[in-house]
Design an enzyme around this catalytic site. Structure first.
Site, short mmCIF file in Angstrom:
data_model
loop_
_atom_site.label_atom_id
_atom_site.label_comp_id
_atom_site.label_asym_id
_atom_site.label_seq_id
_atom_site.Cartn_x
_atom_site.Cartn_y
_atom_site.Cartn_z
CG ASP A 102 4.92 -57.03 -5.89
OD1 ASP A 102 4.36 -56.41 -4.96
OD2 ASP A 102 6.16 -57.09 -5.99
C1 BGC Z 1 6.70 -55.11 -3.20
C2 BGC Z 1 6.21 -56.32 -2.42
C3 BGC Z 1 5.35 -55.86 -1.28
C4 BGC Z 1 4.19 -55.07 -1.85
C5 BGC Z 1 3.18 -54.63 -0.83
C6 BGC Z 1 5.56 -54.20 -3.59
O1 BGC Z 1 6.02 -53.00 -4.12
O2 BGC Z 1 7.42 -55.55 -4.33
O3 BGC Z 1 7.28 -57.11 -1.99
O4 BGC Z 1 4.93 -56.94 -0.51
O5 BGC Z 1 4.70 -53.92 -2.51
O6 BGC Z 1 3.64 -53.56 -0.09
#
Ligand code: BGC
Length: 730
Positions: A269
Site C-alpha cells: 500500500d
Molecule cells: C490506499 C489504497 C490505494 C492507494 C493508492 C492508499 O492510501 O490505502 O487503497 O489503492 O493509496 O492510491
C-alpha cells in the site's frame, strides 16, 4: 482470467537473464505521477530523480498518471530510452467508475446483483483503459463490522459470503476473460489483511484478530478473488499479530503464495513499507526493504525502499537473488498478460478517449446500478411511492441540491460537481416542487486530501424550510453525510446526521410529519429518532453520476426498490462493532437479573438488520422444504409469492447455523441468495444446495472441515425475518 502461467515463462526467463540487479529492482519500484508530464523535463529535486530513474529503466510502474497523452509520454520515455525498454504498468484507483461514476461500492453491494456489479466494473475498466490505465487498485474486499471506519464505503460490507461473491464479480468485470484486450485491466484484491478491523473504527489503527476470524471471515474473499485469477494483491497498512502486513511472511509467502498458490504479484500500500518504521518494526529504510522483500511484498508503492536499498541488500546477501527474481517474474508475467510487450501503447489510443468516456451506455449502467443500490428502510402507511401529480411537494436539505457529494470520495477521475442532483432528477420528471435548503452540511473546501468542515452552527435557513414544510402536503428531506465524510482517513466517532441536520429534521417534523427521508451516506448511520418518527426512509448512499435520476425514479414509483443492506445499521454508535453473524456468548439472555450480555442503556438489536430492505410490493414466503437425504448436497426449497399490486425484485436469502462444533460458529451465516423479479401474483420456488463449500469451516488446526451434527436453516427476506427448519449431518 489469466492464461496458464507457463505461457510466457520462456519469454520471462529470456528477459530476466538479460537484466542487471538494478533493472530487476527497478521493476519492483512504483512511483506516483509527479510532474507536468507534457511540460518541460523536470530539472531539480525529487521529480528530476524520478524522471532519471524512469529513463534508466529503474521503475516498473506508475500510479496516478491518466490520459492517453500523459501515459504515452512516460511509456515512450521508458521504452525508447531505457536499456531494455520494459513497458510500465499504469495503476490508478478506479474504485467505482472512472469518469462515469457508479455508486460507492457499499451502495452497489446493496444490489446483491452480481451481474450488475460485474457490468459496473466492466464500464469502469473500459473508461480507465480508454485513458491509458491498465491496472486498478480495486476491488477492496476488506470485511468490516464497524460503521465508524470511513472505508466501509469502499467495501462490500460485513459478510464473508457476500463479499466473496461481489469481489469475484468485480474482478471478472475489470479483468474480463482476456487481459490482452485493450478494454480489460488488471485488478487488485486489497488489502491483505484485516484493515477493516481497525480498532474503534479509526483508520490505520491497530488490528488484533484471532486466527478463527482470520481464516473464516477475512481470508475467504481473498481466496475467491484468487480463484478468479486476480492479477495483484495489495497488502495493508495494519499489523496482523504484531507484524505489519507488508513485512508479514506468514500472510504473503506462507498463505497467499504458498497455500493459495497465488501467481500474480503483491503491491504494497502507499508507503506501507516505510510505515513499518513508525510501527516500530523496522529500524530504517534499508531494514524496510529487507523485511518487505523477504516477506513477499513484490512492488513498493512510494516508499522508495527498494529503489534505495534493495540492490545493496542483494549484494550483502541479506536478500537472496531468488527473492528478487521471483518478484520480477510475477510482475513481468502480468505485463505480458496485459499485452504490453506486444504493444506498450495498447492502452494509448486518443480516439477511444473521445468514444468511450461518459458513453451513453455507461451512463445507463450507472443509472441502473444506482437504482439497484437504493434500499427502502421503512415505508409506514405506504407513503412511498409519491404520486407525480401530488400537490405541494417540498424538498428540503442541502444534499438535494448537491452535485458533488453523490460522487463519494474515491472519484479521482471524475469531474467535480458532475452528478445529477436530486432536484435535477425530480425536475426531469416534470414533477412540481418547492425547494428550501434549510442548512448547509459542509462549509469550506471539498477535496480528497483535506478534512471536511461541517456546518455546526448556521441555522439561518431553518425558518424558510419550516414555513415551506408547513404549507406543503409532503416533505422530501435529503439529509446525511457529505461525500467527503467517508473514505480513507475519514473515520467518525458519531454515526448521527452531521451538523445541524437532526435539529432541522425535528423542526420540520414538528410542523409536518409527512416526511420522506432520503439518506445520503457512505456508511451505516444510527438514526433511531428518524426510525421512530419518520414514516418513509430511503437509503441512497452516494449513488454516483446518475444519483438524482435514480432517486427521483424511486420516489415517484418508476422504480421499485430492491436493495438489501450489506451491513448492519446500529441503533447507537456504542454498539459498534455490530454484525449479524456474531457468536452466541455464554450468556445470550435475556435473563431476569442483570448478568447477561447486554447494555443497561441500549438494546442489543440493530436498527436495521443485515439483508434488510423493503419493496413497494410484498413477498410472501411459504413451503420451506429441507431434504438432507444426500448429505453432500442438502436441498433447501422455498416458495416466494408476490402478493402485492406491483411487480418487484426480491433477494431471497439462505442462512445456516451450525449448532455445535469444535469451534463456536456464528448464530447465522449467509450461505446462498438469489435475486429475481416477480409480477403481481406470481410465485417462484427457489432452490438452494448446501455442499461442503457452504457447510464447512476452518477448525482450530486451520483445516477445512464439515462436522456432523444439527444445522439450523433460515430462508427469508433478510437476516432477521424468515422461515426456519433444521437438518442433521451424520
Ligand atoms: C490506499 C489504497 C490505494 C492507494 C493508492 C492508499 O492510501 O490505502 O487503497 O489503492 O493509496 O492510491
Amino acid at each position: 482470467m489469466l492464461t496458464p502461467s507457463n505461457k510466457y515463462d520462456a519469454q520471462i526467463e529470456a528477459l530476466l537473464s538479460k537484466m542487471t540487479v538494478a533493472e530487476k529492482v527497478g521493476q519492483m519500484n512504483q512511483y506516483n505521477g509527479f510532474w507536468d508530464i507534457t511540460g518541460p523535463t523536470p530539472e531539480q529535486g525529487d521529480s528530476k530523480r524520478k524522471y532519471e530513474y524512469l529513463r534508466q529503466g529503474l521503475v516498473g510502474s506508475m500510479l496516478n498518471v491518466k490520459g492517453v497523452e500523459d501515459v504515452r509520454k512516460i511509456q515512450e520515455l521508458v521504452v525508447n530510452e531505457s536499456r531494455l525498454g520494459i513497458p510500465l504498468i499504469f495503476g490508478f484507483d478506479v474504485i467505482h467508475g472512472q469518469k462515469t461514476i457508479t455508486p460507492i461500492p457499499l451502495g452497489e453491494s446493496a444490489s446483491w446483483d452480481l451481474a450488475a456489479l460485474e457490468q459496473s466494473a466492466r464500464v469502469a475498466a473500459v473508461e480507465a483503459a480508454a485513458l491509458g490505465i491498465n491496472w486498478t487498485f480495486a476491488p477492496m474486499i476488506d470485511i468490516s463490522r464497524d460503521a465508524r471506519w470511513g472505508r466501509v464505503m469502499e467495501g462490500a460490507g460485513e459478510d464473508p459470503f457476500l463479499v466473496s461473491k461481489i469481489g469475484a464479480a468485480r474482478v471478472r468485470g475489470f479483468q474480463g476473460d482476456d487481459l490482452s484486450q485493450w478494454d480489460t485491466i488488471a485488478a487488485t484484491a486489497k488489502h491483505l489483511v484485516g484493515y477493516g478491523f481497525a480498532e474503534a473504527g479509526r483508520d490505520y489503527n491497530t488490528v488484533d484478530v484471532g486466527t478463527s476470524t482470520l481464516y473464516n471471515v477475512l481470508f475467504p474473499p481473498f481466496q475467491a478473488a484468487i480463484a478468479e485469477k486476480v492479477c495483484t494483491v495489495m497488502n495493508s497498512f495494519n499489523v496482523v499479530n504484531g507484524i505489519p502486513a507488508t513485512g508479514n511472511h506468514f500472510l504473503q509467502r506462507d498463505i497467499l503464495k504458498g497455500t493459495w498458490n497465488f501467481e500474480g504479484f503483491v503491491i504494497s500500500d502507499w508507503g506501507s513499507g516505510i510505515e513499518m518504521i513508525a510501527h516500530g518494526f523496522a529500524r530504517d529504510l534499508e531494514h524496510v526493504a529487507e523485511i518487505a522483500a523477504n516477506a513477499g511484498s513484490d512492488m513498493d508503492m512510494e516508499s522508495d525502499a527498494y529503489a534505495s536499498h534493495l540492490e545493496g541488500l542483494v549484494e550483502s546477501g541479506k536478500v537472496k537473488m531468488e527473492v528478487v527474481d521471483d518478484a520480477v517474474r510475477r510482475i513481468l508475467r502480468v505485463k505480458f498478460e496485459l499485452g504490453l510487450f506486444d504493444d506498450p501503447y495498447r492502452y494509448c489510443d486518443a480516439e477511444r478517449e473521445k468514444t468511450y468516456i461518459l458513453h451513453p451506455d455507461h451512463l445507463a449502467t450507472a443509472l441502473d446500478m444506482a437504482k439497484k443500490s437504493i434500499v427502502l428502510l421503512k415505508n409506514d402507511g405506504q407513503l412511498l411511492p409519491l404520486k407525480k401529480d401530488q400537490s405541494k411537494i417540498a424538498v428540503i436539505g442541502a444534499l438535494a441540491d448537491d452535485k458533488n457529494s453523490p460522487l463519494g470520495s474515491w472519484r479521482l477521475g471524475a469531474d467535480d460537481h458532475s452528478a445529477i442532483s436530486v432536484l435535477e432528477g425530480i425536475e426531469a420528471l416534470s414533477v412540481p416542487f418547492t425547494y428550501a435548503k434549510g442548512a448547509d452540511v459542509s462549509i469550506g473546501p471539498e477535496t480528497f486530501i483535506e478534512e471536511i468542515q461541517i456546518n455546526e452552527t448556521d441555522k439561518s435557513g431553518f425558518a424558510e424550510a419550516i414555513a415551506l414544510a408547513e404549507s406543503s402536503e409532503v416533505v422530501i428531506m435529503v439529509l446525511g453525510e457529505h461525500g467527503y465524510q467517508s473514505g480513507e482517513g475519514r473515520s467518525r466517532a458519531n454515526l448521527d446526521l452531521p451538523g445541524v441536520q437532526q435539529e432541522l429534521l425535528e423542526a420540520v417534523y414538528a410542523v409536518n410529519p409527512n416526511i420522506v427521508l432520503v439518506l445520503m451516506n457512505g456508511r451505516p448511520l444510527a438514526l433511531p429518532w428518524a426510525d421512530d418518527h419518520i414514516p418513509a426512509i430511503l437509503e441512497c448512499w452516494h449513488l454516483g453520476s446518475q444519483s438524482g435520476h435514480a432517486i427521483a425514479a424511486t420516489l415517484f414509483g418508476d422504480h421499485n426498490p430492491s436493495g438489501k443492506l450489506p451491513m448492519t445499521f446500529p441503533r447507537h454508535v456504542g454498539q459498534c462493532p455490530l454484525y449479524y453473524n456474531h457468536f452466541r456468548t455464554g450468556r445470550p439472555g435475556p435473563l431476569d437479573l442483570v448478568f447477561w450480555s447486554h447494555y443497561i442503556d441500549e438494546s442489543n438489536a440493530p436498527l436495521y438488520a443485515f439483508g434488510h430492505g423493503l419493496s413497494y410490493t410484498h413477498f410472501d414466503y411459504s413451503d420451506l422444504v429441507i431434504d438432507a437425504s444426500d448429505q453432500k448436497a442438502v436441498k433447501v426449497q422455498v416458495k416466494v409469492t408476490n402478493t402485492g399490486a406491483v411487480g418487484g425484485e426480491e433477494v431471497c436469502q439462505l442462512y445456516i447455523h451450525d449448532k455445535v462444533a469444535s469451534i463456536v460458529r456464528p448464530v447465522k451465516e449467509l450461505k446462498g441468495f438469489e435475486k429475481f423479479y416477480l409480477a403481481p401474483g406470481e410465485a417462484k420456488v427457489v432452490e438452494f444446495t448446501l455442499t461442503e463449500a457452504e457447510l464447512g469451516f476452518y477448525n482450530n488446526a486451520y483445516e477445512y472441515v464439515v462436522e456432523p451434527g444439527e444445522f439450523g436453516v433460515m430462508v427469508g427476506t433478510s437476516s432477521d425475518v424468515g422461515l426456519t427448519g433444521t437438518f442433521e449431518l451424520k
